[in-house]
Design a protein around this motif. Sequence first.
Motif, PDB file in Angstrom:
ATOM      1  N   ILE A 126       0.831  -1.207   0.000  1.00  0.00           N
ATOM      2  CA  ILE A 126       0.000   0.000   0.000  1.00  0.00           C
ATOM      3  C   ILE A 126       0.868   1.261   0.000  1.00  0.00           C
ATOM      4  CG2 ILE A 126      -1.693   1.313   1.354  1.00  0.00           C
ATOM      5  CD1 ILE A 126      -2.740  -1.483   2.315  1.00  0.00           C
ATOM      6  N   MET A 127       1.984   1.226   0.748  1.00  0.00           N
ATOM      7  CA  MET A 127       2.890   2.377   0.773  1.00  0.00           C
ATOM      8  C   MET A 127       3.468   2.654  -0.617  1.00  0.00           C
ATOM      9  SD  MET A 127       3.202   4.213   3.430  1.00  0.00           S
ATOM     10  CE  MET A 127       4.729   5.039   3.013  1.00  0.00           C
ATOM     11  N   ALA A 128       3.740   1.588  -1.359  1.00  0.00           N
ATOM     12  CA  ALA A 128       4.259   1.762  -2.722  1.00  0.00           C
ATOM     13  C   ALA A 128       3.240   2.525  -3.568  1.00  0.00           C
ATOM     14  CB  ALA A 128       4.571   0.409  -3.336  1.00  0.00           C
ATOM     15  N   PHE A 129       1.975   2.121  -3.491  1.00  0.00           N
ATOM     16  CA  PHE A 129       0.925   2.816  -4.237  1.00  0.00           C
ATOM     17  C   PHE A 129       0.731   4.236  -3.709  1.00  0.00           C
ATOM     18  CE2 PHE A 129      -0.239  -1.408  -5.684  1.00  0.00           C
ATOM     19  CZ  PHE A 129      -0.658  -1.160  -6.978  1.00  0.00           C
ATOM     20  N   LEU A 130       0.886   4.394  -2.389  1.00  0.00           N
ATOM     21  CA  LEU A 130       0.712   5.712  -1.787  1.00  0.00           C
ATOM     22  C   LEU A 130       1.803   6.681  -2.254  1.00  0.00           C
ATOM     23  CD1 LEU A 130      -1.195   7.129   0.175  1.00  0.00           C
ATOM     24  CD2 LEU A 130       0.361   6.517   2.030  1.00  0.00           C
ATOM     25  N   MET A 131       3.038   6.163  -2.343  1.00  0.00           N
ATOM     26  CA  MET A 131       4.145   6.997  -2.808  1.00  0.00           C
ATOM     27  C   MET A 131       3.910   7.440  -4.258  1.00  0.00           C
ATOM     28  SD  MET A 131       7.247   4.855  -1.077  1.00  0.00           S
ATOM     29  CE  MET A 131       8.611   5.767  -1.779  1.00  0.00           C
ATOM     30  N   ILE A 132       3.428   6.504  -5.064  1.00  0.00           N
ATOM     31  CA  ILE A 132       3.118   6.849  -6.463  1.00  0.00           C
ATOM     32  C   ILE A 132       1.999   7.883  -6.508  1.00  0.00           C
ATOM     33  CG2 ILE A 132       2.194   5.941  -8.640  1.00  0.00           C
ATOM     34  CD1 ILE A 132       3.655   3.306  -7.959  1.00  0.00           C
ATOM     35  N   THR A 133       1.038   7.753  -5.591  1.00  0.00           N
ATOM     36  CA  THR A 133      -0.077   8.700  -5.528  1.00  0.00           C
ATOM     37  C   THR A 133       0.403  10.103  -5.171  1.00  0.00           C
ATOM     38  OG1 THR A 133      -1.540   6.917  -4.831  1.00  0.00           O
ATOM     39  CG2 THR A 133      -2.310   9.161  -4.461  1.00  0.00           C
ATOM     40  N   VAL A 134       1.367  10.179  -4.240  1.00  0.00           N
ATOM     41  CA  VAL A 134       1.917  11.480  -3.844  1.00  0.00           C
ATOM     42  C   VAL A 134       2.546  12.172  -5.054  1.00  0.00           C
ATOM     43  CG1 VAL A 134       3.727  12.602  -2.482  1.00  0.00           C
ATOM     44  CG2 VAL A 134       2.292  10.851  -1.430  1.00  0.00           C
ATOM     45  N   VAL A 135       3.268  11.390  -5.866  1.00  0.00           N
ATOM     46  CA  VAL A 135       3.868  11.950  -7.085  1.00  0.00           C
ATOM     47  C   VAL A 135       2.779  12.344  -8.073  1.00  0.00           C
ATOM     48  CG1 VAL A 135       5.362  11.458  -9.059  1.00  0.00           C
ATOM     49  CG2 VAL A 135       5.991  10.650  -6.792  1.00  0.00           C
ATOM     50  N   SER A 136       1.736  11.521  -8.128  1.00  0.00           N
ATOM     51  CA  SER A 136       0.663  11.789  -9.088  1.00  0.00           C
ATOM     52  C   SER A 136      -0.050  13.102  -8.808  1.00  0.00           C
ATOM     53  CB  SER A 136      -0.345  10.631  -9.092  1.00  0.00           C
ATOM     54  OG  SER A 136      -1.054  10.586  -7.862  1.00  0.00           O
ATOM     55  N   ILE A 137       0.054  13.593  -7.565  1.00  0.00           N
ATOM     56  CA  ILE A 137      -0.520  14.899  -7.232  1.00  0.00           C
ATOM     57  C   ILE A 137       0.114  15.988  -8.096  1.00  0.00           C
ATOM     58  CG2 ILE A 137      -0.689  16.659  -5.420  1.00  0.00           C
ATOM     59  CD1 ILE A 137      -0.880  14.364  -3.376  1.00  0.00           C
ATOM     60  N   MET A 138       1.416  15.817  -8.402  1.00  0.00           N
ATOM     61  CA  MET A 138       2.151  16.816  -9.176  1.00  0.00           C
ATOM     62  C   MET A 138       1.948  16.657 -10.680  1.00  0.00           C
ATOM     63  SD  MET A 138       5.694  16.483  -7.033  1.00  0.00           S
ATOM     64  CE  MET A 138       6.425  17.951  -7.714  1.00  0.00           C
ATOM     65  N   ILE A 139       1.517  15.458 -11.082  1.00  0.00           N
ATOM     66  CA  ILE A 139       1.450  15.166 -12.517  1.00  0.00           C
ATOM     67  C   ILE A 139       0.432  16.019 -13.273  1.00  0.00           C
ATOM     68  CG2 ILE A 139       0.815  13.372 -14.206  1.00  0.00           C
ATOM     69  CD1 ILE A 139       2.337  11.388 -12.412  1.00  0.00           C
ATOM     70  N   PRO A 140      -0.790  16.256 -12.741  1.00  0.00           N
ATOM     71  CA  PRO A 140      -1.754  17.055 -13.520  1.00  0.00           C
ATOM     72  C   PRO A 140      -1.223  18.428 -13.907  1.00  0.00           C
ATOM     73  CG  PRO A 140      -2.849  16.025 -11.661  1.00  0.00           C
ATOM     74  CD  PRO A 140      -1.394  15.777 -11.489  1.00  0.00           C
ATOM     75  N   ARG A 141      -0.634  19.130 -12.928  1.00  0.00           N
ATOM     76  CA  ARG A 141      -0.112  20.468 -13.232  1.00  0.00           C
ATOM     77  C   ARG A 141       1.086  20.373 -14.174  1.00  0.00           C
ATOM     78  NH1 ARG A 141       1.017  25.425  -8.969  1.00  0.00           N
ATOM     79  NH2 ARG A 141       1.211  27.046 -10.558  1.00  0.00           N
ATOM     80  N   ALA A 142       1.950  19.371 -13.946  1.00  0.00           N
ATOM     81  CA  ALA A 142       3.104  19.180 -14.832  1.00  0.00           C
ATOM     82  C   ALA A 142       2.652  18.850 -16.245  1.00  0.00           C
ATOM     83  CB  ALA A 142       4.003  18.078 -14.289  1.00  0.00           C
ATOM     84  N   ASN A 143       1.561  18.097 -16.351  1.00  0.00           N
ATOM     85  CA  ASN A 143       1.036  17.739 -17.673  1.00  0.00           C
ATOM     86  C   ASN A 143       0.533  18.971 -18.415  1.00  0.00           C
ATOM     87  OD1 ASN A 143      -0.002  15.860 -19.740  1.00  0.00           O
ATOM     88  ND2 ASN A 143      -2.006  16.502 -18.986  1.00  0.00           N
ATOM     89  N   VAL A 144      -0.190  19.827 -17.697  1.00  0.00           N
ATOM     90  CA  VAL A 144      -0.663  21.081 -18.295  1.00  0.00           C
ATOM     91  C   VAL A 144       0.517  21.934 -18.739  1.00  0.00           C
ATOM     92  CG1 VAL A 144      -1.860  23.260 -17.815  1.00  0.00           C
ATOM     93  CG2 VAL A 144      -2.848  21.111 -17.015  1.00  0.00           C
ATOM     94  N   SER A 145       1.529  22.025 -17.864  1.00  0.00           N
ATOM     95  CA  SER A 145       2.722  22.811 -18.190  1.00  0.00           C
ATOM     96  C   SER A 145       3.446  22.244 -19.399  1.00  0.00           C
ATOM     97  CB  SER A 145       3.663  22.854 -16.979  1.00  0.00           C
ATOM     98  OG  SER A 145       3.067  23.542 -15.904  1.00  0.00           O
TER      99      SER A 145
END
Length: 480
Positions: free
Chosen positions: A183-202
């Motif tokens: 679960i921590m592995a998925f959680l860590m990926i989720t934390v990074v995914s928080i940054m992905i939407p804005r990075a994708n727009v950029s």
Amino acid sequence: NENFNKFNTSTLITRTTNDIQQVQMALVMMLRIVVYAPIMGIGALLHVMSSEANMTWIIALCVVLILSVVMVVFIVVMPKFKIMQKLTDKLNSVVRELLDGMLVIRAFNNEKVEEEKFDKANMDITKVGLFTSRAMAIMMPVMMFLMNGTTLLILWFGSKQVDAGMIQVGSIMAFMQYAMQVIMAFLMITVVSIMIPRANVSALRINEILTTNLSITDDEHVQSFDGNEHGTIRFENVSFRYPGADEDILTDISFEAKPGEVTAFIGSTGSGKSTLINLVPRFYDVSEGSISIDGKDIRNVEQKELRNKIGYVPQKGILLAGTIRSNLLYANPNASDEDIDEALRISQSKEFVDTKPLGVDEPISQGGTNVSGGQKQRLSIARAIIKKPEIYIFDDSFSALDFKTDAALREELMKSCKKTGSTVLLVAQRISSILHADQIIVLDEGRMVGKGTHQELIKSCRIYQEIASSQLSKEELANV
């Protein structure tokens, strides 16, 4: 110019700073976490599957719930990130305008109005920023709730299996530790995914610039200029309209400018004078007709070769940070001290340059703010002269000069051009600046309504007569 009209200065600043920073941060986090987390998760998952405890479904349920939460947040937040970057553009634009127009704002006592304008732009981006931050902030407690809920489920169902004698307590504890690793592995990926939407727009905004085609390009089979001619310019039925415009700015313009002669352009404000001469160095391409130099259509020759022929002085004198010498050598790095001295003399800059403590090595601040408007304009003219081009383009480049300096500069410049055989294209607002031009083109609403010398036009062209009579008295006209 067409490309810069599409992407204004404020959005280019945002895209080359804020947007790139968003992408950099996301990439760094992905390299540090996204590569590491799956290795940890897969290893733990293998141990879970080989465990005696038959509770893998609990982990699967938790992972599905985590992914569902992430998807919902992404759907809600992604459009807001696009809005946020556009609002950042807007904020940059407001700040830039405030700084550029500081003197005008203070002169009219409108500091409060501009403060309110900034506050509005600031509040708009703050509101969107708060919404996205709150939406992302909700994710962490939800994730912790799911993790703790998973721990409770494992203990609940594991205790029943221990009670039934199906499994040992140690196996339950081991299963729980491995489950947390997954679960921590998925959680860590989720934390990074928080940054992905804005990075994708950029990234999309950066890519929009990188994939934009240049509006002015060299022909696949470029030609070279004819060596027999030097500076002959021909406009043949030239029409031009700005991209997206409904009407032509210039319509059916035809004339020829010869070496050693001065071709001047005059007309009311908005008649298309500056637009016309900006077509020569290919800052824009014609919509219809053609412009040729030395017998070659300028669209068929290399841009670098074309502009090497031209000494261009814009309407607004522009100096770059450095020294007076570095600004002059910008046009011709191989110019000698004698060339610099000659260019300063012709442009009437020598007098004020010699009064500087360091002479031509006097520092010039960014934008030339430590010299006056007239000095800036004269140094811009000197920069063009030092290039010794075949064609001079002066876009109303004498407007900041007094009549005495203007007359002296034009006299020296014309002597130099006659001597070198350079073609001169001169845009002017003052009749006195073009009285002795070899050819005067009169423009009115983008059309050529007169062509000839001053004496010819004063008799035959009504528009020219109106301009002349508004600037010169009858006695002055009679003495020309």
